[in-house]
Enzyme design. Structure first.
Site, PDB file in Angstrom:
ATOM      1  N   GLU A 146       1.009  -1.203   0.057  1.00  0.00           N
ATOM      2  CA  GLU A 146       0.073   0.004   0.110  1.00  0.00           C
ATOM      3  C   GLU A 146       0.814   1.160   0.001  1.00  0.00           C
ATOM      4  O   GLU A 146       2.050   1.051   0.395  1.00  0.00           O
ATOM      5  CB  GLU A 146      -0.844  -0.072   1.228  1.00  0.00           C
ATOM      6  CG  GLU A 146      -0.210   0.032   2.351  1.00  0.00           C
ATOM      7  CD  GLU A 146      -0.845  -0.350   3.967  1.00  0.00           C
ATOM      8  OE1 GLU A 146      -1.194  -1.515   3.689  1.00  0.00           O
ATOM      9  OE2 GLU A 146      -0.964   0.322   4.782  1.00  0.00           O
ATOM     10  N   LYS A 148       2.713   4.752   0.960  1.00  0.00           N
ATOM     11  CA  LYS A 148       3.216   5.166   2.361  1.00  0.00           C
ATOM     12  C   LYS A 148       2.930   6.599   2.214  1.00  0.00           C
ATOM     13  O   LYS A 148       3.547   7.456   1.630  1.00  0.00           O
ATOM     14  CB  LYS A 148       4.777   5.053   2.451  1.00  0.00           C
ATOM     15  CG  LYS A 148       5.391   5.386   3.628  1.00  0.00           C
ATOM     16  CD  LYS A 148       6.777   5.000   3.866  1.00  0.00           C
ATOM     17  CE  LYS A 148       7.599   5.200   5.011  1.00  0.00           C
ATOM     18  NZ  LYS A 148       7.359   6.690   5.345  1.00  0.00           N
ATOM     19  N   ASP A 150       2.470  10.486   3.070  1.00  0.00           N
ATOM     20  CA  ASP A 150       3.704  11.664   3.707  1.00  0.00           C
ATOM     21  C   ASP A 150       2.938  12.507   4.439  1.00  0.00           C
ATOM     22  O   ASP A 150       2.608  13.786   3.855  1.00  0.00           O
ATOM     23  CB  ASP A 150       4.599  12.060   2.363  1.00  0.00           C
ATOM     24  CG  ASP A 150       5.627  12.895   2.959  1.00  0.00           C
ATOM     25  OD1 ASP A 150       5.913  12.415   4.272  1.00  0.00           O
ATOM     26  OD2 ASP A 150       6.453  13.436   2.117  1.00  0.00           O
ATOM     27  N   GLU A 207      -2.432   8.647   8.996  1.00  0.00           N
ATOM     28  CA  GLU A 207      -1.558   9.697   8.741  1.00  0.00           C
ATOM     29  C   GLU A 207      -2.784  10.860   8.295  1.00  0.00           C
ATOM     30  O   GLU A 207      -3.594  10.657   7.552  1.00  0.00           O
ATOM     31  CB  GLU A 207      -0.769   9.335   7.531  1.00  0.00           C
ATOM     32  CG  GLU A 207       0.498   9.963   7.379  1.00  0.00           C
ATOM     33  CD  GLU A 207       1.560   9.439   7.928  1.00  0.00           C
ATOM     34  OE1 GLU A 207       2.692   9.840   7.757  1.00  0.00           O
ATOM     35  OE2 GLU A 207       1.327   8.282   8.592  1.00  0.00           O
ATOM     36  N   TYR A 259      -4.603   3.249   8.219  1.00  0.00           N
ATOM     37  CA  TYR A 259      -4.070   1.995   7.640  1.00  0.00           C
ATOM     38  C   TYR A 259      -3.598   0.968   8.385  1.00  0.00           C
ATOM     39  O   TYR A 259      -2.884  -0.053   7.996  1.00  0.00           O
ATOM     40  CB  TYR A 259      -3.145   2.359   6.563  1.00  0.00           C
ATOM     41  CG  TYR A 259      -1.941   3.348   7.238  1.00  0.00           C
ATOM     42  CD1 TYR A 259      -1.163   2.700   8.176  1.00  0.00           C
ATOM     43  CD2 TYR A 259      -2.116   4.661   6.985  1.00  0.00           C
ATOM     44  CE1 TYR A 259      -0.062   3.537   8.663  1.00  0.00           C
ATOM     45  CE2 TYR A 259      -0.951   5.546   7.529  1.00  0.00           C
ATOM     46  CZ  TYR A 259      -0.039   4.903   8.527  1.00  0.00           C
ATOM     47  OH  TYR A 259       1.142   5.968   8.902  1.00  0.00           O
ATOM     48  N   LYS A 367      11.255   2.996   0.086  1.00  0.00           N
ATOM     49  CA  LYS A 367      11.225   4.752  -0.317  1.00  0.00           C
ATOM     50  C   LYS A 367      11.480   4.914  -1.526  1.00  0.00           C
ATOM     51  O   LYS A 367      12.459   4.367  -2.497  1.00  0.00           O
ATOM     52  CB  LYS A 367      12.348   5.217   0.635  1.00  0.00           C
ATOM     53  CG  LYS A 367      12.283   4.931   2.266  1.00  0.00           C
ATOM     54  CD  LYS A 367      11.237   5.839   2.671  1.00  0.00           C
ATOM     55  CE  LYS A 367      12.050   7.243   3.173  1.00  0.00           C
ATOM     56  NZ  LYS A 367      11.426   8.031   4.009  1.00  0.00           N
ATOM     57  N   CYS A 461      11.390  49.468  -9.466  1.00  0.00           N
ATOM     58  CA  CYS A 461      10.788  48.223 -10.377  1.00  0.00           C
ATOM     59  C   CYS A 461      11.529  47.844 -11.585  1.00  0.00           C
ATOM     60  O   CYS A 461      11.679  48.646 -12.405  1.00  0.00           O
ATOM     61  CB  CYS A 461       9.070  48.647 -10.815  1.00  0.00           C
ATOM     62  SG  CYS A 461       8.415  47.452 -11.729  1.00  0.00           S
ATOM     63  N   CYS A 464       8.665  48.647 -14.785  1.00  0.00           N
ATOM     64  CA  CYS A 464       8.542  50.156 -14.846  1.00  0.00           C
ATOM     65  C   CYS A 464       9.488  51.211 -14.628  1.00  0.00           C
ATOM     66  O   CYS A 464       9.379  52.538 -14.636  1.00  0.00           O
ATOM     67  CB  CYS A 464       7.110  50.324 -14.441  1.00  0.00           C
ATOM     68  SG  CYS A 464       6.868  50.550 -12.893  1.00  0.00           S
ATOM     69  N   CYS A 479       5.738  47.537  -6.204  1.00  0.00           N
ATOM     70  CA  CYS A 479       5.629  48.608  -7.266  1.00  0.00           C
ATOM     71  C   CYS A 479       4.149  49.130  -7.215  1.00  0.00           C
ATOM     72  O   CYS A 479       3.288  48.170  -7.211  1.00  0.00           O
ATOM     73  CB  CYS A 479       5.862  48.124  -8.576  1.00  0.00           C
ATOM     74  SG  CYS A 479       5.587  49.098  -9.887  1.00  0.00           S
ATOM     75  N   CYS A 484       1.532  49.833 -14.467  1.00  0.00           N
ATOM     76  CA  CYS A 484       2.978  49.222 -14.326  1.00  0.00           C
ATOM     77  C   CYS A 484       2.568  47.760 -15.252  1.00  0.00           C
ATOM     78  O   CYS A 484       1.741  46.987 -15.056  1.00  0.00           O
ATOM     79  CB  CYS A 484       3.537  48.475 -13.180  1.00  0.00           C
ATOM     80  SG  CYS A 484       5.017  47.355 -13.387  1.00  0.00           S
TER      81      CYS A 484
END
Ligand SMILES: [Zn+2]
Length: 723
Positions: A146, A148, A150, A207, A259, A367, A461, A464, A479, A484
């Site tokens: 399954e 993993k 994060d 998770e 899980y 991994k 800027c 411009c 700006c 601009c």
């Protein structure tokens, strides 16, 4: 008083019984609309709300509109207010928290949360499989594989079917009790019928994640408020779980994937999964004897377990293949994963194999390749955004990260550059998580040669040349020249974007191209594009010109809240745009509003109010709005009376043209007919609405000539029928 006589069984939610819930929903909705749900139906009301929460959060397939859900929810709140003694902790209203959490007390996990052994390639997995077979004495093992996830690890405890505790992983032995925040996550059921499996107390692991698109939205909000962005979805999820204000947690759109079952008790006897147990006769199912069976059980009880993603294979060869498939596909998933988890499927075998002090012997993580790389920072460019913000962008030596070549990385603002101690010529560590924008993790000062140069921020800027300005308390230079050119282009790009006016065929590249060609100088210019000159453009066939024309035409009748959002008023996101659109009959009414009046609106604080006030007191903006109205855009609120028959389509005629993206044409036609409208075969003065999909052709051309016909986008049509 109407009594519906729906029996609600406490332990048998009929999540699969669609017909039952559809009937129950429509009866209760009718009563809720009249404000007359009888108290006798309070359990039915809770049950139906749980059902729709599950459809929406777990199955991703809602059956009713948000407004209908809200109406039912409010009806329940009302009943519970009148009968406070009836409130139970698993009522759908009981997620909503008030007040702030002080500290999160430390609690011990029932079973320590160990980490997994890691593997990085096929050889590692072959090795592990060999050891596992030696340990069990079997020639082949069945493995459950399954993704993993994060995110941030959590552990949940249910007792007597009720969620009683949610905790962070902490050091694996003890974590923080964050139950109040866990209750804000709508994919975590407050009640689950574990008793059907004879289970009394259970500890499950999972998770918490923020999916990629919510993460991007959240970072955009932070950027708008000049706050530093979150580095990745994992940090965002972990941070959200520890927030003091549970209301803020509920706004983060967290999702929980569960899980693993680490512990449960049956009829008073404590066991860990895998041990043989006698089941009480009253239970409907046996507690599963495999890990995959546990995942399926969690899914059936309403959890978002990886039931759809998990596979069971005999032998390691197929496992390796499946891991590679997933790795190739990781960017297409809506959430981040950093690898796969492989477990011996049989819980009895797991028990036999046991664990080392660090990790179980029956599981291993595979991994995926790291998404980090080092590169050299060559120079920093300064980009001008829609609101004039100046963003430093690092140009690095092109480097492949997770299958994409990265050569340019946003540094967000001056503070970030200072905090990370970046210099031109530095070696930098760059990370990219999925389709999330790449960012610089850190510089490596230890390998500096002394030739590195400071990053100098401009005083004027870059586009411009106007002097830049930094408001007090902000991290971003701006700006403030409204004309601009860089800002004008960004404003047009925002105006046509998907969540704004949704003129898809006029994307960023075309806006820049038309601006450079001198055909598109400002927002109203979108509606006066010189199409006759387009044939000279490379890559612009007759068909794409017609598509563009019809998309622009259809955008004129977008609902007012989209137009308000499209204007790109600072701090006005989609939610505030909706509030504003419901407040006035015509957008220019805001020119009469005083600052104090704006402050009375929902979710509008001083900063937002000030920005709205400024916008509607700027002559250039008002001129633009009047121009847009002259060009045929809807600046009025789409009032219920504009929608025929107050929501029903009685006596209204419709015709569809082009390809619809969210339904088939016959489904759309059925929707019209259900609500009393009729479908015409061709464009004529009898037609009220033409709904335009992709590649609309001659029907649209014809309809444009008949002024009484309203042209709708697919979204506007859906808005209309859902009211
Ligand atoms: Zn400028």
């Amino acid at each position: 008083m109407a009594i519906l006589h729906f029996t609600v069984s406490k332990y048998a939610p009929r999540m699969n019984n669609l017909r039952y819930y559809t009937e129950l929903t429509s009866s209760l909705s009718r009563l809720a609309a009249e404000g007359k749900v009888p108290f006798a139906e309070i359990d039915a009301l809770r049950d139906v709300l749980r059902f729709h929460e599950h459809r929406y959060q777990i199955l991703n397939d809602p059956l009713i509109a948000d407004v209908e859900y809200d109406q039912l929810f409010k009806a329940l709140e009302k009943l519970e207010k009148e009968h406070p003694e009836s409130i139970r902790p698993d009522s759908p209203t009981q997620r909503v928290a008030t007040g702030l959490s002080k500290d999160f007390p430390t609690v011990a996990h029932l079973v320590p949360m160990l980490s997994l052994e890691n593997s990085y390639d096929a050889d590692d997995l072959l090795d592990w499989d060999r050891k596992a077979r030696e340990l069990t004495g079997l020639s082949e093992l069945a493995y459950c594989v399954e993704p993993k996830f994060d995110g941030a690890s959590i552990s949940l405890i249910y007792e007597g079917d009720l969620l009683t505790r949610g905790a962070t992983r902490g050091d694996g032995v003890q974590g923080d009790d964050i139950t109040v925040n866990i209750r804000q996550i709508r994919s975590v059921p407050l009640r689950a019928s574990f008793s059907r499996y004879g289970i009394n107390q259970i500890e499950i692991r999972g998770e918490v994640l923020i999916n990629k698109s919510n993460f991007a939205k959240y970072n955009a909000q932070l950027a708008e408020s000049n706050l530093p962005p979150m580095a990745n979805p994992r940090n965002a999820a972990a941070g959200s779980l520890r927030m003091k204000d549970p209301k803020e947690v509920s706004k983060r759109n967290l999702e929980a994937f569960l899980y693993h079952v680490s512990y449960y008790t049956i009829v008073g006897e404590a066991i860990t999964p895998g041990a043989a147990v006698g089941l009480p006769e009253s239970t409907v199912h046996d507690a599963p004897h495999t890990h995959s069976g546990m995942l399926d059980m969690l899914w059936d009880l309403g959890f978002r377990s990886p039931k759809q993603e998990r596979r069971v294979f005999n032998g390691i060869a197929e496992v390796i293949k499946y891991c590679h498939e997933f790795e190739e596909n990781r960017d297409n998933l809506p959430y981040e994963i950093d690898g796969m988890v492989i477990k011996v499927d049989d819980l009895g075998l797991q028990d036999k194999m046991g664990m080392t002090t660090h990790h179980p012997r029956w599981a291993i993580a595979y991994k995926f390749k790291a998404r980090q790389a080092t590169s050299k920072l060559r120079k920093v460019e300064f980009q001008v955004g829609r609101t004039g913000s100046i963003t430093p962008v690092a140009k690095i030596d092109p480097v492949p990260i997770g299958g994409v070549t990265v050569s340019s990385v946003s540094l967000f603002n001056e503070e970030v550059v200072r905090d990370k101690d970046l210099k031109i010529g530095d070696t930098v560590l760059v990370e990219r998580a999925g389709d999330v924008i790449p960012y610089i993790v850190r510089s490596q000062p230890e390998v500096r040669t002394g030739e590195e140069e400071d990053i100098i921020f401009p005083t004027h800027c870059p586009v411009c040349s106007d002097a830049l300005f930094k408001p007090e308390g902000e991290a971003v230079w701006r700006c403030i020249n409204i004309n601009c050119p860089a800002q004008v282009v960004e404003r047009i790009i925002h105006f046509v974007s998907k969540d704004a006016m949704d003129i898809r065929s006029l994307g960023e590249a075309n806006v820049r191209r038309f601006y450079e060609a001198g055909w598109l100088k400002d927002v109203p210019g979108i509606y006066t594009l010189p199409f006759d000159q387009f044939s000279s453009l490379e890559g612009f066939g007759k068909k794409s010109i017609t598509n563009l024309q019809s998309a622009i035409e259809a955008s004129k009748t977008q609902p007012l809240h989209r137009l308000i959002f499209a204007l790109g008023i600072r701090y006005v996101g989609e939610t505030t745009a909706k509030t504003l659109a419901q407040t006035v009959d015509h957008i220019l009414d805001f020119t009469e509003w005083r600052l104090e009046q704006l402050l009375t609106l929902e979710d509008v604080g001083p900063k937002v109010a000030g920005s709205i006030y400024q916008f509607f007191h700027n002559e250039d903006n008002l001129h633009m709005l009047r121009e847009l109205e002259k060009l045929g855009l809807t600046l009025k609120r789409s009032q219920p009376e504009n929608i025929p028959g107050g929501g029903s389509l009685k006596d209204q005629s419709f015709l569809f043209t082009g390809t619809l993206s969210r339904m088939t044409r016959s489904e759309a036609e059925a929707l019209v007919e259900q609500q009393g409208g009729k479908i015409l075969g061709s464009v004529s003065s009898k037609l009220n609405f033409l709904v335009v999909g992709e590649d609309a052709g001659s029907k649209l051309e014809k309809a444009k000539k008949i002024t009484s016909i309203r042209i709708l986008t697919e979204d506007a049509f859906l808005d209309m029928v859902s009211k």
